[in-house]
Design an enzyme around this catalytic site. Sequence first.
Site, PDB file in Angstrom:
ATOM      1  N   ARG A   1       0.803  -1.186   0.001  1.00 34.09           N
ATOM      2  CA  ARG A   1       0.100   0.179  -0.067  1.00 34.09           C
ATOM      3  C   ARG A   1       0.764   1.181   0.034  1.00 34.09           C
ATOM      4  NH1 ARG A   1      -3.017   1.980  -2.584  1.00 34.09           N
ATOM      5  NH2 ARG A   1      -4.245   0.059  -2.772  1.00 34.09           N
TER       6      ARG A   1
ATOM      7  N   LYS B   1       1.248  24.760  -3.406  1.00 34.43           N
ATOM      8  CA  LYS B   1       0.239  23.944  -2.877  1.00 34.43           C
ATOM      9  C   LYS B   1       0.169  22.497  -3.143  1.00 34.43           C
ATOM     10  CE  LYS B   1      -2.929  27.910  -4.100  1.00 34.43           C
ATOM     11  NZ  LYS B   1      -4.051  28.488  -5.177  1.00 34.43           N
TER      12      LYS B   1
ATOM     13  N   LYS C   1       3.001  39.173  -2.828  1.00 30.51           N
ATOM     14  CA  LYS C   1       1.738  39.076  -3.107  1.00 30.51           C
ATOM     15  C   LYS C   1       1.005  40.231  -2.554  1.00 30.51           C
ATOM     16  CE  LYS C   1       0.132  35.129  -4.373  1.00 30.51           C
ATOM     17  NZ  LYS C   1      -0.392  33.662  -4.035  1.00 30.51           N
TER      18      LYS C   1
ATOM     19  N   GLU D   1       3.043  40.504  -7.535  1.00 27.68           N
ATOM     20  CA  GLU D   1       1.701  40.198  -7.892  1.00 27.68           C
ATOM     21  C   GLU D   1       0.974  41.580  -8.088  1.00 27.68           C
ATOM     22  OE1 GLU D   1      -0.929  37.129  -6.006  1.00 27.68           O
ATOM     23  OE2 GLU D   1      -1.855  39.203  -5.155  1.00 27.68           O
TER      24      GLU D   1
ATOM     25  N   ASP E   1      -2.906  38.524 -10.952  1.00 25.10           N
ATOM     26  CA  ASP E   1      -3.866  37.928 -10.463  1.00 25.10           C
ATOM     27  C   ASP E   1      -5.368  37.950 -10.736  1.00 25.10           C
ATOM     28  OD1 ASP E   1      -4.356  36.201  -8.009  1.00 25.10           O
ATOM     29  OD2 ASP E   1      -5.237  37.975  -7.266  1.00 25.10           O
TER      30      ASP E   1
END
Length: 303
Positions: free
Chosen positions: A112, A147, A179, A214, A236
């Site tokens: 597994r 992410k 950002k 950004e 963005d």
Amino acid sequence: MTFPFPPIDDLKELIQLARREDLGPGDGDDVTSRLTLPEDQIAVGTLLQKQIGVVCGLPIVEMVCRAYDERLRVEMIPGFHMEIIEGRYSDQRTTPLLRVRGPVRSLLSAERVILNFLQHMSGVATQTNRFVRRVAGTQAKIYDTRKTRPGFRSLDKYAVLSGGGENHRIGLFHGILAKDNHVAGVAVRDLRDWAIRLVARSRAESPDRFLEIEVTALDQLQELLKVEGIHCILLDNMDCPTMEQAVHMRDAAGRKGTLALEASGGVTLDTVRSIAMTGVERIAVGAVTHSAPALDISLEIET
């Protein structure tokens, strides 16, 4: 940026964590296999790719096997070589990958964990490849993001490359991406001076450090086009007509080739082609890692 398969020393902790989750602390125990199978029984397991896509992660099979039982041996299937299979797109419903030979109890215990790694990494590579195929023929390239699953960053970055994508920064330590939360409170009229100071501070620490900022509106972009030393501007959540204007502004300012534009936000398989056609060079797609479905891979065992 290239990202080779992570070395075993970087993955030992992650593999041991996966092992402890399944077998428990200490030496661990696969209760079912211990009570149903002879201790000295030998088996051969064949890894099969059972879904169209890109296989990725094969080098980790031997790493996992060693963590479970040194007697488990990875074998190549005649006519196949790992450097050819790894990262290969297969349109066959069933494709043999590798064999693992050794004590059946150990093989079943490791099964597994082996599949969890392979299915996830192959899923990321396959999802990336889907996006890459959608933008074929344009100048845009597909980039990953941060992410990723905790602990899987290096494996996910490798899988993205295997699928034909590109790696964005590896982590917060690896380049600057200012950002909206970093720029909050900076008025548009002050953005140019703010960016000049940021470039100077960054260069003082590391002259070659990647620097990206950004923007959410074209008036912000207009100010940043006046600043040298920025490598990329992230657009963005802009719609395609706005991004086309951004590309025109960048080109008219004579910055094409020295300042890349990156699209981010709302990128799907349905929209990525239209985004690529705006003329941006980079498209950031979080979905290639955070939402990639696992690729169907199984381990068929013969005793």
